[in-house]
Design a protein around this motif. Sequence first.
Motif, PDB file in Angstrom:
ATOM      1  N   LYS A  39     -11.438   6.839  14.930  1.00 39.79           N
ATOM      2  CA  LYS A  39     -10.786   6.417  13.697  1.00 39.79           C
ATOM      3  C   LYS A  39     -11.845   6.085  12.663  1.00 39.79           C
ATOM      4  O   LYS A  39     -12.660   5.197  12.875  1.00 39.79           O
TER       5      LYS A  39
ATOM      6  N   MET B 297     -12.259   5.263   8.456  1.00 39.83           N
ATOM      7  CA  MET B 297     -11.527   4.867   7.261  1.00 39.83           C
ATOM      8  C   MET B 297     -12.462   5.104   6.083  1.00 39.83           C
ATOM      9  O   MET B 297     -13.637   4.716   6.131  1.00 39.83           O
TER      10      MET B 297
ATOM     11  N   GLY C  86      -3.294   7.642   7.549  1.00 36.52           N
ATOM     12  CA  GLY C  86      -2.787   6.602   6.663  1.00 36.52           C
ATOM     13  C   GLY C  86      -3.367   6.831   5.280  1.00 36.52           C
ATOM     14  O   GLY C  86      -4.575   6.988   5.124  1.00 36.52           O
ATOM     15  N   LEU C  87      -2.491   6.875   4.303  1.00 31.30           N
ATOM     16  CA  LEU C  87      -2.933   7.173   2.941  1.00 31.30           C
ATOM     17  C   LEU C  87      -2.462   6.048   2.035  1.00 31.30           C
ATOM     18  O   LEU C  87      -1.261   5.813   1.902  1.00 31.30           O
TER      19      LEU C  87
ATOM     20  N   GLY D 182       1.770   9.492  10.527  1.00 33.23           N
ATOM     21  CA  GLY D 182       1.001   8.645   9.636  1.00 33.23           C
ATOM     22  C   GLY D 182       1.865   7.755   8.785  1.00 33.23           C
ATOM     23  O   GLY D 182       3.028   7.494   9.109  1.00 33.23           O
ATOM     24  N   ASP D 183       1.290   7.324   7.696  1.00 34.06           N
ATOM     25  CA  ASP D 183       1.935   6.331   6.854  1.00 34.06           C
ATOM     26  C   ASP D 183       1.375   6.469   5.443  1.00 34.06           C
ATOM     27  O   ASP D 183       0.186   6.736   5.273  1.00 34.06           O
TER      28      ASP D 183
ATOM     29  N   ILE E  43       1.247   4.373   1.806  1.00 34.32           N
ATOM     30  CA  ILE E  43       1.559   3.087   1.167  1.00 34.32           C
ATOM     31  C   ILE E  43       0.941   3.043  -0.225  1.00 34.32           C
ATOM     32  O   ILE E  43       0.074   3.862  -0.564  1.00 34.32           O
TER      33      ILE E  43
ATOM     34  N   SER F 246      -7.247   6.677   5.980  1.00 38.32           N
ATOM     35  CA  SER F 246      -7.590   6.239   7.331  1.00 38.32           C
ATOM     36  C   SER F 246      -7.056   7.283   8.299  1.00 38.32           C
ATOM     37  O   SER F 246      -5.848   7.474   8.398  1.00 38.32           O
TER      38      SER F 246
ATOM     39  N   ASP G  79       0.710   2.504  11.267  1.00 33.48           N
ATOM     40  CA  ASP G  79       1.189   1.800  10.084  1.00 33.48           C
ATOM     41  C   ASP G  79       0.008   1.155   9.387  1.00 33.48           C
ATOM     42  O   ASP G  79      -0.885   0.607  10.034  1.00 33.48           O
ATOM     43  N   MET G  80       0.037   1.234   8.088  1.00 34.70           N
ATOM     44  CA  MET G  80      -1.054   0.721   7.268  1.00 34.70           C
ATOM     45  C   MET G  80      -0.469  -0.411   6.432  1.00 34.70           C
ATOM     46  O   MET G  80       0.609  -0.259   5.857  1.00 34.70           O
ATOM     47  N   LEU G  81      -1.181  -1.528   6.379  1.00 38.01           N
ATOM     48  CA  LEU G  81      -0.695  -2.672   5.606  1.00 38.01           C
ATOM     49  C   LEU G  81      -1.735  -3.079   4.570  1.00 38.01           C
ATOM     50  O   LEU G  81      -2.926  -3.129   4.886  1.00 38.01           O
TER      51      LEU G  81
ATOM     52  N   VAL H  92      -5.299  -3.134   6.434  1.00 42.25           N
ATOM     53  CA  VAL H  92      -5.387  -3.001   7.885  1.00 42.25           C
ATOM     54  C   VAL H  92      -4.591  -1.774   8.285  1.00 42.25           C
ATOM     55  O   VAL H  92      -3.423  -1.639   7.917  1.00 42.25           O
ATOM     56  N   SER H  93      -5.244  -0.886   9.011  1.00 36.28           N
ATOM     57  CA  SER H  93      -4.589   0.342   9.443  1.00 36.28           C
ATOM     58  C   SER H  93      -4.677   0.415  10.956  1.00 36.28           C
ATOM     59  O   SER H  93      -5.770   0.518  11.505  1.00 36.28           O
TER      60      SER H  93
END
Lengths: 332, 332
Positions: free
Chosen positions: A47, A49, A90-91, A123-124, A126, A135, B48-50, B134-135
Amino acid sequence: MDDGRPGEFELIRRYFAPLAKDPGSLGLTDDAAVLTPRPGVDLVLTKDMLAADVHFFADDAPEAIAAKALRVNLSDLAAKGARPRGYLMGLALPADWTEGWVARFCNGLAADQQAYGVHLLGGDTIRSSNGLQVSITAIGEVDTGKAVRRSGARPGDILFVSGTIGDAAAGLHARLDPDFSRVHDLTQDEERHILNRYLLPRPRTGLAGPVTGFATAAMDISDGLIADSAHMARASGVGLSIDLSKVPLSGALQRLKMNARHEFMRCFNGGDDYEILASVSKDKAAAFQKAAAAAGCPVTEVGLVEEGSGTVRLHDAGQSLDLSTGGGFRHF
Amino acid sequence: MDDGRPGEFELIRRYFAPLAKDPGSLGLTDDAAVLTPRPGVDLVLTKDMLAADVHFFADDAPEAIAAKALRVNLSDLAAKGARPRGYLMGLALPADWTEGWVARFCNGLAADQQAYGVHLLGGDTIRSSNGLQVSITAIGEVDTGKAVRRSGARPGDILFVSGTIGDAAAGLHARLDPDFSRVHDLTQDEERHILNRYLLPRPRTGLAGPVTGFATAAMDISDGLIADSAHMARASGVGLSIDLSKVPLSGALQRLKMNARHEFMRCFNGGDDYEILASVSKDKAAAFQKAAAAAGCPVTEVGLVEEGSGTVRLHDAGQSLDLSTGGGFRHF
């Protein structure tokens, strides 16, 4: 959405779902991806980022940002000897994102998916609290027990690197200082080469096979050859000795080495190379080199593994060099 | 580092490595994690990305931010019927991060690792271009072919939800509006309950077994019960009918429903519930309910699956409700 831009589900449908060809992605319409591991393989998970203005420039081509985010992860897989299988992304999009930007970003992913044989699994997306962040978690496969670690280097092994060292860091300096190429007398071709190496890492996925076949230890070079050699030396409980005169350099770096020694060392240790550093026992060195060349990723002998405790010695055709001045690049 | 804060390797050594007990993490000293899949299992992967000020408040307790980031992923695994195995974490730290903050964040992870039987496998720490992000990529295991999808709901199935609905959204409103509890006549206990449900999701990991054993479709509720029901209805090609009078509500939400209908609907549809929505064929409904209760996660029948094409009907003890006014919460 009120502002005319597509919402998350529309983004998935238009841009991300076409990247998700692996049935395990469930078409990106579920909570998660489901993978049935092939028998006889281990999964390798990595992973990385990346953040705007830390790892790339916010105004870089979206295709290039996408490629870099994916490739730095593929580089980690290659270093472990793993074949890429898929990735989750994750974007975090900044407030001023546009649909056109996302379309180009996904074009960049699509091109690399084809080039590297990998698919989006999930993925995700946000809203970012500020700049763009990407990420990626990449998943690779390697025959059970065959993942190559940093910790297996043994005294007597020979050290190899792929490609050339220092180009990406020089490209970053050229990016930050418009006079860099003129001051250091680089040709247009040389400047183009280093800028491109900064923008677009070239993960040595072709080396996965030769690495699992022959290497005692391997890792990718992201913090700089010396800093990462120290990581390998520490993990393996050995010393590494590197001969600078053997380290392959592009035309640009050769010119820097001749004309601007301090600048050269800064680039040499600058990181972001995404080349492979591998140790191979002496009796397999020739076979490794041959397999790497056959895979289209030639490797060069640059040094030796010695007794030691995490130390790295750098010399240039017999002359010892002081390492205290040149740390690796810190991504953090 | 010059500023006296630990560098990335020191952070790993002091705070992250102690969280990495799975041998596959390679002690966080390598490029990647290596997992040998257990025979007979599929891997379930979710990400999930926060981001600060999108999914949590930057000044929330670091332990709570860590817990939330992990738990929203564990909730996705539970919804697929998967047992958590491990996770990778990308942490983008803002410029003003402190070592004390990281220590508390990792304490939060450690507590949840113990509570949920999961370990850190790898990750990446970077400087954020701005706020904390945080991912997390979580990896779960489910018996081969047994992952439960959103797409399996069939007409005649009974719909269940775990826990109570609307509390987290109410907690967010109470967080944003200091008068919320007073205006809506909530008791101190009720206020504490909703604030806590916003701060700390409770992933229904105990439901993984009952879900794989009995559910035809399942998902977790993150966008709101109605919005997520629509996702399930579309994925399954059915209609869902939900009886609001059957949906379990906490004391706070019951009070809102009585006294402030508009506010109630806003919370009811607000999302961030991280409860499980599941459809179960009629003949297995009683067994599902019994297994869920035995697992410590009681579920309540809230409606039916009907013929349809992605539609959701909401009624309250026979009276039809208009859904056009209440969309789900948008995390993006």
